[in-house]
Design a protein around this motif. Sequence first.
Motif, PDB file in Angstrom:
ATOM      1  N   SER A 101       0.819  -1.217   0.000  1.00 53.46           N
ATOM      2  CA  SER A 101       0.000   0.000   0.000  1.00 53.46           C
ATOM      3  C   SER A 101       0.846   1.258   0.000  1.00 53.46           C
ATOM      4  N   GLN A 102       1.923   1.262   0.763  1.00 49.66           N
ATOM      5  CA  GLN A 102       2.743   2.463   0.837  1.00 49.66           C
ATOM      6  C   GLN A 102       3.379   2.786  -0.505  1.00 49.66           C
ATOM      7  N   ASP A 103       3.730   1.747  -1.273  1.00 53.69           N
ATOM      8  CA  ASP A 103       4.275   2.002  -2.603  1.00 53.69           C
ATOM      9  C   ASP A 103       3.302   2.824  -3.445  1.00 53.69           C
ATOM     10  N   VAL A 104       2.043   2.445  -3.384  1.00 50.23           N
ATOM     11  CA  VAL A 104       1.043   3.107  -4.216  1.00 50.23           C
ATOM     12  C   VAL A 104       0.772   4.527  -3.724  1.00 50.23           C
ATOM     13  N   VAL A 105       0.583   4.705  -2.419  1.00 52.18           N
ATOM     14  CA  VAL A 105       0.292   6.037  -1.895  1.00 52.18           C
ATOM     15  C   VAL A 105       1.478   6.967  -2.109  1.00 52.18           C
ATOM     16  N   VAL A 182       9.695   7.206  -7.653  1.00 51.35           N
ATOM     17  CA  VAL A 182       8.676   6.203  -7.397  1.00 51.35           C
ATOM     18  C   VAL A 182       9.024   5.470  -6.103  1.00 51.35           C
ATOM     19  N   GLN A 183       8.004   4.917  -5.485  1.00 46.87           N
ATOM     20  CA  GLN A 183       8.207   4.029  -4.334  1.00 46.87           C
ATOM     21  C   GLN A 183       7.917   2.617  -4.811  1.00 46.87           C
ATOM     22  N   CYS A 184       8.868   1.722  -4.659  1.00 49.57           N
ATOM     23  CA  CYS A 184       8.696   0.377  -5.198  1.00 49.57           C
ATOM     24  C   CYS A 184       9.533  -0.578  -4.358  1.00 49.57           C
ATOM     25  N   GLY A 185       8.928  -1.075  -3.259  1.00 53.43           N
ATOM     26  CA  GLY A 185       9.689  -1.924  -2.360  1.00 53.43           C
ATOM     27  C   GLY A 185       8.999  -3.182  -1.894  1.00 53.43           C
ATOM     28  N   GLY A 186       7.696  -3.258  -2.105  1.00 55.17           N
ATOM     29  CA  GLY A 186       6.986  -4.410  -1.580  1.00 55.17           C
ATOM     30  C   GLY A 186       6.849  -4.342  -0.069  1.00 55.17           C
ATOM     31  N   ALA A 187       6.460  -5.454   0.521  1.00 53.79           N
ATOM     32  CA  ALA A 187       6.059  -5.479   1.927  1.00 53.79           C
ATOM     33  C   ALA A 187       7.114  -4.932   2.880  1.00 53.79           C
ATOM     34  N   GLY A 188       8.378  -5.314   2.696  1.00 50.46           N
ATOM     35  CA  GLY A 188       9.411  -4.880   3.628  1.00 50.46           C
ATOM     36  C   GLY A 188      10.549  -4.126   2.981  1.00 50.46           C
ATOM     37  N   TRP A 222      12.324   3.826  -0.315  1.00 50.19           N
ATOM     38  CA  TRP A 222      12.516   4.863   0.708  1.00 50.19           C
ATOM     39  C   TRP A 222      11.346   4.892   1.694  1.00 50.19           C
ATOM     40  N   HIS A 223      10.854   3.712   2.040  1.00 45.30           N
ATOM     41  CA  HIS A 223       9.726   3.614   2.969  1.00 45.30           C
ATOM     42  C   HIS A 223       9.967   4.389   4.258  1.00 45.30           C
ATOM     43  N   THR A 224      11.157   4.317   4.797  1.00 45.76           N
ATOM     44  CA  THR A 224      11.449   5.003   6.064  1.00 45.76           C
ATOM     45  C   THR A 224      12.518   6.070   5.901  1.00 45.76           C
ATOM     46  N   ASP A 225      12.877   6.397   4.681  1.00 43.89           N
ATOM     47  CA  ASP A 225      13.736   7.552   4.382  1.00 43.89           C
ATOM     48  C   ASP A 225      12.847   8.582   3.725  1.00 43.89           C
ATOM     49  N   ARG A 226      12.347   9.511   4.508  1.00 50.72           N
ATOM     50  CA  ARG A 226      11.310  10.413   4.002  1.00 50.72           C
ATOM     51  C   ARG A 226      11.871  11.698   3.401  1.00 50.72           C
ATOM     52  N   SER A 227      13.146  11.681   3.050  1.00 50.24           N
ATOM     53  CA  SER A 227      13.767  12.882   2.495  1.00 50.24           C
ATOM     54  C   SER A 227      13.113  13.365   1.198  1.00 50.24           C
ATOM     55  N   PRO A 228      12.584  12.483   0.331  1.00 50.49           N
ATOM     56  CA  PRO A 228      11.882  13.034  -0.833  1.00 50.49           C
ATOM     57  C   PRO A 228      10.691  13.907  -0.447  1.00 50.49           C
ATOM     58  N   VAL A 229       9.981  13.502   0.600  1.00 50.54           N
ATOM     59  CA  VAL A 229       8.819  14.264   1.048  1.00 50.54           C
ATOM     60  C   VAL A 229       9.254  15.555   1.736  1.00 50.54           C
ATOM     61  N   THR A 230      10.220  15.472   2.635  1.00 49.09           N
ATOM     62  CA  THR A 230      10.645  16.682   3.347  1.00 49.09           C
ATOM     63  C   THR A 230      11.292  17.681   2.399  1.00 49.09           C
ATOM     64  N   ARG A 312       8.654  -0.121   7.894  1.00 47.04           N
ATOM     65  CA  ARG A 312       7.450   0.582   7.455  1.00 47.04           C
ATOM     66  C   ARG A 312       6.942   1.344   8.665  1.00 47.04           C
ATOM     67  N   PRO A 313       6.670   2.636   8.541  1.00 43.92           N
ATOM     68  CA  PRO A 313       6.284   3.447   9.704  1.00 43.92           C
ATOM     69  C   PRO A 313       4.901   3.094  10.256  1.00 43.92           C
ATOM     70  N   ASP A 314       4.787   3.197  11.549  1.00 46.69           N
ATOM     71  CA  ASP A 314       3.517   2.894  12.228  1.00 46.69           C
ATOM     72  C   ASP A 314       2.856   4.187  12.711  1.00 46.69           C
ATOM     73  N   GLY A 315       2.287   4.931  11.800  1.00 44.78           N
ATOM     74  CA  GLY A 315       1.617   6.184  12.152  1.00 44.78           C
ATOM     75  C   GLY A 315       2.353   7.399  11.638  1.00 44.78           C
ATOM     76  N   ALA A 316       3.683   7.375  11.648  1.00 45.71           N
ATOM     77  CA  ALA A 316       4.437   8.535  11.164  1.00 45.71           C
ATOM     78  C   ALA A 316       4.165   8.769   9.672  1.00 45.71           C
ATOM     79  N   TRP A 317       4.090   7.672   8.919  1.00 45.70           N
ATOM     80  CA  TRP A 317       3.775   7.811   7.492  1.00 45.70           C
ATOM     81  C   TRP A 317       2.375   8.380   7.314  1.00 45.70           C
ATOM     82  N   HIS A 318       1.429   7.887   8.045  1.00 45.94           N
ATOM     83  CA  HIS A 318       0.054   8.366   7.938  1.00 45.94           C
ATOM     84  C   HIS A 318      -0.052   9.852   8.315  1.00 45.94           C
ATOM     85  N   ALA A 319       0.782  10.268   9.275  1.00 47.82           N
ATOM     86  CA  ALA A 319       0.734  11.660   9.732  1.00 47.82           C
ATOM     87  C   ALA A 319       1.238  12.632   8.677  1.00 47.82           C
ATOM     88  N   GLU A 320       1.950  12.142   7.679  1.00 45.75           N
ATOM     89  CA  GLU A 320       2.442  13.025   6.618  1.00 45.75           C
ATOM     90  C   GLU A 320       1.342  13.502   5.684  1.00 45.75           C
TER      91      GLU A 320
END
Length: 404
Positions: A101-105, A182-188, A222-230, A312-320
Amino acid sequence: MLLTPGSGRARHLTDDAAILSAMLSVEAAWAMVLGDLGVLGVDQAHLVADRCDPGEYDVSQLADSVESGGNPVIPLVARVRTAVAESDPAAAALVHKGLTSQDVVDTALMLIARDSTALLCDRLLSCADAVADLAGRERDTVMTARTLGQPAVPTTFGAKAAGWLRALDAAIRGLSALRYPVQCGGAGGTLSLLETLAPGRAIDAPALLAHRLQLTEPVAPWHTDRSPVTAIGDAIARSTDALGKVAGDIVQLSRPEIGELSEPVAEGRGGSSTMPQKHNPVLSVLVRSAAMQAPALAASLHTSAALASDERPDGAWHAEWSPFLQLLTIGPIAGGQAAEVLEGLQVHREAMQANVIAALPGLVAERRSVDPGPVDVSDYLGAAPSFIDRSLAAHADVRKDLAS
């Protein structure tokens, strides 16, 4: 939106329909990638892509289903699979396979960010062009420079506009340097399922997906490297910083007791609900509002980035999501509002001259502290003309670089 004045200027780039469309674009592109890798047949890949038509899905119904999975991809994929299964159950079983799901979002948000920041950059360029014109046209229009709210020394309105220009150009350069991976990593973040489906080919998938979506291929997920977003959030905040400075100066200098500038007149704009005599600089006020909101929104992205735990972030990703979308919305709105103001800005030279005269002799007190003789304010402008020339030359370089 009633409490987002000027929301139409964002061209619906960040609303729910745009998010749905972007997610479906990712799923359609992924189906084609699976076709490229041999996981899906060519006809199957096209079938899935065809079923990713936003017109076939109800945004409001999808929104009602989001809470159960915590993100919109889970109910969306279920609907796409159902639609595909009507024609090919085997292809339906492979919809979305290899992604998470995170890949798609994340990838969908990069699509939205790319378009939103492109619009903001275009509008900043319009602002900068208008300001460059002001800097050249008003290079000899003497006015009062004010420091700490008080008259200081003579300057020119051209020099003030050149200061605006330098900040706008810096913001444009920041936006133009952004990348949208793009985000393309699969489950982990290992593309483990895709490697099972297409042995030896999983590493090719990010490049294939990036090519189909016209985004950037990342070095790795970059599931937990959020530098593209920041990075995107920071660039928008720097842009609204520059716009806020311009708007703040216009609001101050349009005060009746100063009267040196005023916004372009438009029918029905700037009025008061109770005071018929008022003509408020409403667009500049709204630009200042965006500039006040953006830093906190960008800071919240950094907070989420710092708290992105595990793989994979537990809430931090959703908070973005909310602050990121707000930045992608208010940035282009403020850019459009500022461009309209600057392209029609009214410069009241007589008021500038009158305020200079009213501030004498204090306005030249600094000069007279070392030369007690008479001083003509137009001879006490220091290097301001050179700064204007340098600023205009630098803006020409920005335009040249954007065109190349």
